[in-house]
Write a protein that holds these residues in place. Structure first.
Motif, short mmCIF file in Angstrom:
data_model
loop_
_atom_site.label_atom_id
_atom_site.label_comp_id
_atom_site.label_asym_id
_atom_site.label_seq_id
_atom_site.Cartn_x
_atom_site.Cartn_y
_atom_site.Cartn_z
N VAL A 83 2.94 11.87 -11.52
CA VAL A 83 1.96 10.79 -11.67
C VAL A 83 2.62 9.43 -11.50
O VAL A 83 2.00 8.49 -10.96
CB VAL A 83 1.23 10.88 -13.03
CG1 VAL A 83 0.48 12.17 -13.16
CG2 VAL A 83 2.19 10.69 -14.20
N THR A 84 3.88 9.30 -11.93
CA THR A 84 4.58 8.02 -11.77
C THR A 84 4.87 7.76 -10.30
O THR A 84 4.75 6.62 -9.81
CB THR A 84 5.90 8.02 -12.56
OG1 THR A 84 5.62 8.34 -13.92
CG2 THR A 84 6.56 6.64 -12.51
N LEU A 85 5.25 8.80 -9.57
CA LEU A 85 5.51 8.65 -8.14
C LEU A 85 4.23 8.28 -7.40
O LEU A 85 4.23 7.39 -6.54
CB LEU A 85 6.10 9.95 -7.58
CG LEU A 85 6.51 9.94 -6.10
CD1 LEU A 85 7.54 8.85 -5.84
CD2 LEU A 85 7.05 11.30 -5.69
N ILE A 86 3.12 8.95 -7.74
CA ILE A 86 1.84 8.65 -7.08
C ILE A 86 1.40 7.22 -7.40
O ILE A 86 0.98 6.47 -6.50
CB ILE A 86 0.77 9.66 -7.52
CG1 ILE A 86 1.09 11.04 -6.97
CG2 ILE A 86 -0.61 9.21 -7.04
CD1 ILE A 86 0.16 12.13 -7.47
N SER A 87 1.52 6.82 -8.66
CA SER A 87 1.11 5.46 -9.03
C SER A 87 2.00 4.42 -8.37
O SER A 87 1.53 3.34 -7.99
CB SER A 87 1.13 5.30 -10.55
OG SER A 87 2.44 5.52 -11.08
N SER A 88 3.29 4.73 -8.20
CA SER A 88 4.20 3.81 -7.52
C SER A 88 3.81 3.67 -6.05
O SER A 88 3.87 2.55 -5.48
CB SER A 88 5.65 4.30 -7.64
OG SER A 88 6.07 4.32 -8.98
N LEU A 89 3.43 4.78 -5.43
CA LEU A 89 2.99 4.72 -4.03
C LEU A 89 1.70 3.91 -3.90
O LEU A 89 1.55 3.14 -2.94
CB LEU A 89 2.80 6.14 -3.48
CG LEU A 89 4.07 6.98 -3.32
CD1 LEU A 89 3.72 8.39 -2.88
CD2 LEU A 89 5.02 6.33 -2.30
N VAL A 90 0.78 4.11 -4.86
CA VAL A 90 -0.46 3.32 -4.84
C VAL A 90 -0.16 1.83 -5.00
O VAL A 90 -0.70 0.98 -4.28
CB VAL A 90 -1.41 3.80 -5.95
CG1 VAL A 90 -2.60 2.85 -6.09
CG2 VAL A 90 -1.89 5.21 -5.66
N LEU A 91 0.75 1.52 -5.94
CA LEU A 91 1.13 0.13 -6.17
C LEU A 91 1.77 -0.46 -4.92
O LEU A 91 1.45 -1.59 -4.51
CB LEU A 91 2.11 0.05 -7.34
CG LEU A 91 2.72 -1.33 -7.62
CD1 LEU A 91 1.64 -2.33 -7.99
CD2 LEU A 91 3.76 -1.22 -8.74
N THR A 92 2.67 0.30 -4.30
CA THR A 92 3.32 -0.18 -3.08
C THR A 92 2.30 -0.42 -1.98
O THR A 92 2.35 -1.43 -1.27
CB THR A 92 4.37 0.85 -2.60
OG1 THR A 92 5.31 1.08 -3.63
CG2 THR A 92 5.10 0.34 -1.37
N GLY A 93 1.34 0.50 -1.84
CA GLY A 93 0.30 0.32 -0.83
C GLY A 93 -0.53 -0.93 -1.07
O GLY A 93 -0.87 -1.66 -0.13
N LEU A 94 -0.87 -1.19 -2.34
CA LEU A 94 -1.64 -2.39 -2.66
C LEU A 94 -0.86 -3.66 -2.35
O LEU A 94 -1.42 -4.64 -1.86
CB LEU A 94 -2.03 -2.37 -4.14
CG LEU A 94 -3.08 -1.33 -4.55
CD1 LEU A 94 -3.29 -1.34 -6.05
CD2 LEU A 94 -4.40 -1.57 -3.83
N ILE A 95 0.45 -3.62 -2.63
CA ILE A 95 1.28 -4.80 -2.34
C ILE A 95 1.30 -5.09 -0.85
O ILE A 95 1.15 -6.24 -0.41
CB ILE A 95 2.71 -4.58 -2.87
CG1 ILE A 95 2.72 -4.55 -4.40
CG2 ILE A 95 3.66 -5.66 -2.35
CD1 ILE A 95 4.07 -4.22 -5.00
#
Length: 287
Positions: A83-95
């Motif tokens: 879940v941390t990896l997925i949320s990090s990818l989502v955060l990176t995509g938003l950035i």
């Protein structure tokens, strides 16, 4: 030193969220999460508050629910990592969606910042020209390695982050009298023997001369190095406990081991060879 300490506190913020949410209920946990989000945004900035919410809140929720449902430690750790990896990818995509910077530019900027910090440290020490030329060559080689190994290093750091939050949360819960399904001490951590084949496969991919497979092997090797680092650290703490080292001395020794790169490699090696030598005699006890 303060920024590093601040980053450490931020990385461990899921711990109070997990403990409070588990003991007081989901609604109370959600209120504390919202308060932490607002506090981080107020003290550091709105953007950092959003980063906290997207990167650490899912981990806190996963751990709290995992403890509540009596998941085993393996499910908690790897679920938290996922879940941390997925949320990090989502955060990176938003950035990247809200800015003009590309993924390549972002990684390059991170690498340049790390290299610049090393250069500042080196410039404070007197050195003649040949040594500086060697240093510049080493920095360039490090940049190339970081560029290729960035995914593996990032996943490795996330794994250690998740394990640290899990262990500290479990320790606090046990101290408060909370029933936890898996109470196995960290010093008895034992990676399944079959995992060694993954590490061997990663090493084989790394040394063959096919560029894409070589990069994949390098990143997988770093991930398995983080896994066996945890086992090596558990083994080291096991013997420190057996020799009855005072707690402060244990902390001091572990701190020295963790900040010296050569000792980090030694800890990884200890964790790896523990599979064959069974330093703690855990396999004998379970046989």
């Amino acid at each position: 030193m303060l920024p590093v300490f601040g980053q450490l506190l931020l990385a461990l913020l899921p711990v109070p969220l997990v403990v409070y949410g588990l003991r007081r209920g989901r609604m109370a946990g959600a209120v504390l999460l919202a308060a932490a989000f607002g506090l981080v945004g107020l003290l550091i900035g709105p953007q950092e508050g959003v980063v906290f919410l997207l990167e650490f809140a899912p981990l806190a929720i996963m751990l709290a629910e995992g403890f509540r449902r009596n998941y085993c430690k393996e499910s908690l750790i790897f679920g938290g990592l996922l879940v941390t990896l997925i949320s990090s990818l989502v955060l990176t995509g938003l950035i990247f969606m809200t800015s003009d910077i590309s993924i390549k530019e972002f990684i390059y900027t991170q690498i340049e910042q790390q290299s610049h910090q090393l250069e500042q440290v080196y410039q404070q020490a007197p050195a003649d020209l040949p040594e500086r030329e060697l240093f510049d060559q080493a920095i360039q080689s490090m940049k190339e390695l970081l560029w290729l190994a960035y995914p593996g290093m990032y996943i490795s750091l996330l794994l250690i982050l998740v394990v640290a939050n899990y262990l500290i949360s479990r320790l606090v819960l046990l101290k408060l009298g909370q029933v936890v399904a898996d109470q196995t001490p960290f010093i008895l951590l034992l990676i399944p023997d079959v995992w060694i084949w993954g590490a061997i496969a990663a090493g084989v991919l790394w040394i063959i001369k096919v560029p894409l497979l070589e990069i994949l092997g390098l990143n997988l090797t770093l991930v398995f190095a983080a896994i066996y680092f945890l086992q090596g650290l558990a083994t080291s703490l096991f013997f420190a406990r057996r020799m009855r080292f005072p707690f402060l001395l244990q902390v001091l020794v572990m701190t020295v081991l963790l900040i010296q790169p050569i000792f980090l490699l030694v800890i990884v090696a200890v964790g790896l060879f523990d599979m064959w030598f069974d330093f703690r005699k855990l396999k004998v006890e379970h046989s």
